[in-house]
Design an enzyme around this catalytic site. Structure first.
Site, PDB file in Angstrom:
ATOM      1  N   CYS A 228      21.779  12.488  -5.711  1.00 14.51           N
ATOM      2  CA  CYS A 228      22.233  13.634  -6.520  1.00 14.51           C
ATOM      3  C   CYS A 228      21.853  14.900  -5.764  1.00 14.51           C
ATOM      4  CB  CYS A 228      21.598  13.616  -7.902  1.00 14.51           C
ATOM      5  SG  CYS A 228      21.862  12.107  -8.851  1.00 14.51           S
ATOM      6  N   ALA A 229      22.494  15.120  -4.633  1.00 14.68           N
ATOM      7  CA  ALA A 229      21.998  16.081  -3.655  1.00 14.68           C
ATOM      8  C   ALA A 229      22.097  17.538  -4.081  1.00 14.68           C
ATOM      9  CB  ALA A 229      22.739  15.883  -2.327  1.00 14.68           C
ATOM     10  N   GLY A 232      21.208  20.220  -1.585  1.00 18.21           N
ATOM     11  CA  GLY A 232      20.648  19.465  -0.467  1.00 18.21           C
ATOM     12  C   GLY A 232      19.259  19.872  -0.021  1.00 18.21           C
ATOM     13  N   GLY A 233      18.529  20.602  -0.873  1.00 18.01           N
ATOM     14  CA  GLY A 233      17.207  21.066  -0.478  1.00 18.01           C
ATOM     15  C   GLY A 233      16.236  19.953  -0.139  1.00 18.01           C
ATOM     16  N   LYS A 234      16.276  18.883  -0.905  1.00 15.41           N
ATOM     17  CA  LYS A 234      15.334  17.783  -0.654  1.00 15.41           C
ATOM     18  C   LYS A 234      15.752  16.982   0.570  1.00 15.41           C
ATOM     19  CE  LYS A 234      13.845  17.711  -5.421  1.00 15.41           C
ATOM     20  NZ  LYS A 234      14.635  18.936  -5.760  1.00 15.41           N
ATOM     21  N   ASP A 289      17.410  12.916  -7.744  1.00 19.33           N
ATOM     22  CA  ASP A 289      16.997  14.174  -8.370  1.00 19.33           C
ATOM     23  C   ASP A 289      17.929  14.379  -9.561  1.00 19.33           C
ATOM     24  OD1 ASP A 289      15.926  16.602  -8.969  1.00 19.33           O
ATOM     25  OD2 ASP A 289      16.688  17.646  -7.215  1.00 19.33           O
ATOM     26  N   CYS A 342      13.097  18.234 -12.698  1.00 23.16           N
ATOM     27  CA  CYS A 342      12.357  19.496 -12.823  1.00 23.16           C
ATOM     28  C   CYS A 342      12.104  19.743 -14.308  1.00 23.16           C
ATOM     29  CB  CYS A 342      13.109  20.647 -12.173  1.00 23.16           C
ATOM     30  SG  CYS A 342      14.822  20.840 -12.696  1.00 23.16           S
TER      31      CYS A 342
END
Length: 390
Positions: A228-229, A232-234, A289, A342
């Site tokens: 679940c990009a 794409g931070g992770k 995520d 989060c």
């Protein structure tokens, strides 16, 4: 603009937000329609609006009404600002207080107002889930969130990144919770034009995400899928931590990943983007995520706090379970499944992990709940290992 005129503008914008309009859109529209307002004016008005939304319930009670005007009266009272100096009606200032408003201000202020800046229906659940941290987290959620940067260690060191930022008048200090983390203490609004940001030496990323990515077990992990990009931070953080990792990114809404190729190029990373419906094969690690309430990030998006409804939370919990099960199919034997949100809510976090851990095919390796007490946003991650079938 005078300070009072800025308050008047905030009142106008808050009335639109309270009617259901997104805060960011209202601020952008107001700025376009009022080009006389300078950058400092726009920044001050934005601060007024977001501060009022973080503290909507307490400010409404202090101000006598759940309206833009009531919230800004409450904001002034909370900061011990002399109301007559702001609500004077002079020039572009808000109109003077009415007799009704003045009478309402004579009522005693109830104790514990600062603990009520949550949706009413969610208060009992938050008290139960946060336990002894409820008061501290409630107080922190009323404040502006700190800004964190992730240093791209594949390109530079934390010390060199700090020096680069200082050249653009941005002061940042290392945070001990993650080796990549820098907390911006001055000059945050200059970041988008800073050389360190433009060349990919630093990225915007909250401390919680950096803690989670740094904690992931990567021994024996040669490939990873960010299921679940989103932006794409992770995936970018994983690429910086393990440059040789074969990385793929997927999102059910491909539009959310539209900026990822440019971000990856800037960071010096290669990430294979998979369109919806094109996920096949298996990876050594799959990150989920999951879509969630966002309750851990409500300091940054306070209007979202007041838009969440019980039925929406129920739908999110059901969706999280479905996504977790779907993503688990792409984990190779002896590989890892990482579930993240989060959120501060147990129903989205530990309860989901416990439900998934019932499956005997999976070993529950670790989990952690982060709150503002950790200096970060609210965040949860849980790691599962797929056991090799005998």
């Amino acid at each position: 603009m005078t300070p009072a005129a800025r308050v008047a503008a905030a009142i106008e914008i808050l009335d639109l937000v309270l009617s259901g309009e997104p805060a960011e859109r209202c601020l952008t529209t107001w700025a376009r329609n009022n080009r006389f307002a300078g950058s400092k004016d726009r920044a001050a008005i934005r601060d007024h609006v977001y501060d009022a939304l973080r503290c909507r319930e307490s400010f409404a009670r202090l101000g006598g009404a759940k309206s833009g005007r009531g919230l800004m009266i409450g904001a002034c009272r909370s900061q011990n600002v002399t109301l007559g100096e702001v609500f004077s009606g002079v020039g572009h200032a808000p109109a003077p207080l009415t007799a009704t408003e003045e009478a309402a201000l004579l009522a005693p202020v109830p104790e514990g107002l600062e603990l009520l800046d949550w949706p009413d229906w969610l208060l009992p659940q938050l008290k139960a889930d946060l336990g002894e941290d409820f008061v501290a987290v409630s107080l922190a959620q009323r404040e502006r969130a700190p800004l964190f940067l992730r240093v791209n260690l594949a390109k530079t060191t934390r010390e060199k990144a700090m020096a680069m930022l200082r050249r653009d008048d941005i002061d940042a200090e290392p945070h001990p919770a993650a080796s990549t983390a820098l907390k911006v203490v001055q000059g945050a609004r200059k970041l988008r034009l800073a050389q360190a940001y433009l060349e990919g030496s630093v990225e915007l990323q909250d401390l919680a995400s950096q803690i989670a990515i740094e904690a992931l077990p990567l021994d024996g992990v040669a490939s990873a899928l960010d299921f679940c990009a989103g932006g794409g931070g992770k995936a970018l953080a994983l690429a910086a931590r393990a440059p040789k990792l074969r990385l793929s990114a997927h999102d059910i809404d491909a539009g959310r990943m539209k900026d990822l190729p440019l971000r990856a190029e800037r960071a010096g990373a290669w990430i294979d983007l998979l369109p919806p419906g094109a996920v096949t094969g298996q990876w050594d690690m799959v990150l989920v995520d999951a879509p969630c309430s966002g309750s851990g990030t409500w300091r940054r998006t306070p209007d979202a706090k007041w838009q969440l409804l019980p039925e929406r939370l129920d739908a999110l919990v059901a969706l999280q379970s479905e996504i977790l099960q779907a993503a688990s199919r792409y984990v190779a034997p002896e590989g890892y499944l990482v579930y993240m949100t989060c959120s501060l809510l147990h129903c989205e976090n530990i309860a989901q992990a416990e439900q998934f851990a019932v499956n005997p095919e999976w070993q529950w390796v670790e989990h952690r709940q982060l709150t503002t007490q950790d200096g970060s946003d609210g965040f949860f991650y849980s790691v599962f290992k797929r056991m090799d079938a005998e």
